[in-house]
Write an enzyme that holds these catalytic residues in place. Structure first.
Site, PDB file in Angstrom:
ATOM      1  N   SER A   7     -49.477  89.881 -20.404  1.00  0.00           N
ATOM      2  CA  SER A   7     -48.862  90.333 -21.650  1.00  0.00           C
ATOM      3  C   SER A   7     -48.970  89.262 -22.717  1.00  0.00           C
ATOM      4  CB  SER A   7     -47.387  90.605 -21.365  1.00  0.00           C
ATOM      5  OG  SER A   7     -46.667  90.738 -22.557  1.00  0.00           O
ATOM      6  N   TYR A  11     -38.827  87.912 -17.624  1.00  0.00           N
ATOM      7  CA  TYR A  11     -39.973  88.818 -17.507  1.00  0.00           C
ATOM      8  C   TYR A  11     -41.262  88.073 -17.893  1.00  0.00           C
ATOM      9  CZ  TYR A  11     -43.492  92.150 -19.070  1.00  0.00           C
ATOM     10  OH  TYR A  11     -44.691  92.799 -19.275  1.00  0.00           O
ATOM     11  N   LYS A  20     -44.927  86.771 -15.791  1.00  0.00           N
ATOM     12  CA  LYS A  20     -46.337  86.941 -16.181  1.00  0.00           C
ATOM     13  C   LYS A  20     -47.051  85.581 -16.205  1.00  0.00           C
ATOM     14  CE  LYS A  20     -46.289  91.386 -16.549  1.00  0.00           C
ATOM     15  NZ  LYS A  20     -46.913  92.161 -15.477  1.00  0.00           N
TER      16      LYS A  20
END
Ligand code: NAD
Ligand code: UFG
Length: 337
Positions: free
Chosen positions: A124, A148, A152
């Site tokens: 992302s 989050y 990644k």
């Protein structure tokens, strides 16, 4: 031979399944259906005339992955499976680290045990953290602002280290910008549970009358109209980017990172105005304070994907707004409609 899509029943996974099936390859899906519905894959089958078998299982469970790899001749993997709500990740960091990291680690171990070494990973733009230098290039350092995002960054590192240690691995890390829209048929699309966190699904539900008004978070950013600027990318362009990445992975060892974005930033008001004009609907809104953690501007330099993968986004903001609304109009309650 088949392509395994972990999390393939989800929003991006289902559009990618459709694109891969239409290209003539076979697809197998492993998904725990925590944030998705089997109905999405039934519709993919209706649209393509081809079935993508669904194994309901969890990527963090070795036995579920073993079942898939022993039952199907998996040649390459696209690893979509993961939890993705930034706010929830701040409240439940352990859930996010456990799910997202365990899924990546377990998958890599099982792949290696079965002699499968090609993997495309869903990363992302969030890994660019608060960098203000636009456009964002793949060479910039990574760093995150929420659990989050860290999952990644950490998964990227795990994948890079794995490729460095074992030259049989062919790894592509795709950093998505802001995926929006739906397949042009209106049969598959984004189906968030509860009140959407993201702008486009929120706009769709306001236009439909399910939510009263859009809160535009911040109108004092240093942008052309004071509202936040993002690189929105049509989900079908994104799906085609995966196909290009799978082709590339076939004959490139190591780990390579690519931005998947359009290279153009649009503001919140650009989206609202385009959505209203294209779809002839009203999107009532009011200005609200900035959302904590948001940055003013974020858009990609997509040159590397164009040069190396031969891929670039083709669809316009008008296409994104039209297709998002087409899906919402025909499926007012998503896959439960
Ligand atoms: P999604 O929630 O629609 O799809 C993810 C799928 O993974 C869901 O079907 C969910 O049920 C499944 N899943 C989650 N954990 C699993 C597990 N342990 N085992 C098996 N299945 C599991 O989300 P999406 O928007 O399609 O995103 C796909 C991927 O792309 C995610 O990894 C996400 O973090 C990443 N991504 C999404 C965006 C975005 O804005 N949509 C942006 C950047 C990156
Ligand atoms: N926004 C509003 N009102 C809303 C929702 C959003 O004004 O109700 C604004 C935000 O402030 C931001 C823009 O719309 O300026 C886009 O917000 P989104 O929540 O749609 O997307 P983000 O850029 O915040 O984040 C998304 C994903 C992240 C991912 C990131 C980069 O949610 O997971 O894109 O890929 F990391």
């Amino acid at each position: 031979m088949a392509i395994l899509l972990t999390g393939g029943a989800g929003y991006i996974g289902s559009h990618t399944a459709l694109t891969i099936l239409n290209s003539g390859m076979d697809v197998v899906v492993l998904d725990n259906l925590l944030n998705s519905s089997e109905e999405a894959l039934k519709r993919v089958e209706q649209l393509t005339g081809k079935k993508a078998p669904l194994i309901v299982g969890d990527c963090t469970r070795k036995e579920d992955l073993e079942k898939v790899f022993s039952q199907y001749p998996i040649e390459q993997v696209v690893h979509f499976a993961g939890l993705k709500a930034v706010g929830e990740s701040v409240e439940k960091p352990l859930l996010y680290y456990r799910n997202n990291l365990d899924a990546t680690l377990t998958l890599l171990e099982v792949m290696r045990a079965h002699g499968c070494f090609d993997i495309v990973f869903s990363s992302s733009a969030t890994v660019y953290g608060t960098i203000q230098e636009m456009p964002l290039r793949e060479t910039l350092p990574v760093g995150c602002t929420n659990p989050y995002g860290w999952t990644k960054c950490m998964s990227e590192q795990i994948l890079k280290d794995t490729a460095a240690a074992d030259e049989r691995f062919h790894i592509v890390l795709l950093r998505y910008f802001n995926p929006v829209g739906a397949h042009e048929s209106g049969m598959i699309g984004e189906d968030p549970s509860g009140i959407p966190n993201n702008l486009m699904p929120f706009i769709c539900q306001v236009a439909r009358g399910r939510l009263k008004e859009l809160s535009v978070f911040g109108h004092d950013y240093p942008t052309k109209d004071g509202t936040g600027v993002r690189d929105y990318i049509h989900v079908m362009d994104l799906a085609e980017g995966h196909l290009a990445a799978l082709h590339y992975a076939r004959d490139h060892a190591g780990a390579e990172v690519f931005n998947l974005g359009t290279g153009t930033g649009y503001s919140v008001m650009d989206l609202v105005n385009t959505f209203e004009a294209v779809n002839q609907v009203k999107v009532p809104y009011h200005f609200a304070p900035r959302r904590p953690g948001d940055i003013a501007t974020c858009y990609a330099d997509p040159a590397k994907a164009k040069e190396v993968l031969g891929w670039s986004a083709k669809r316009t903001l008008t296409d994104m707004c039209r297709d998002a609304w087409n899906w919402q109009k025909h499926n007012p309650d998503g896959y439960r409609s």
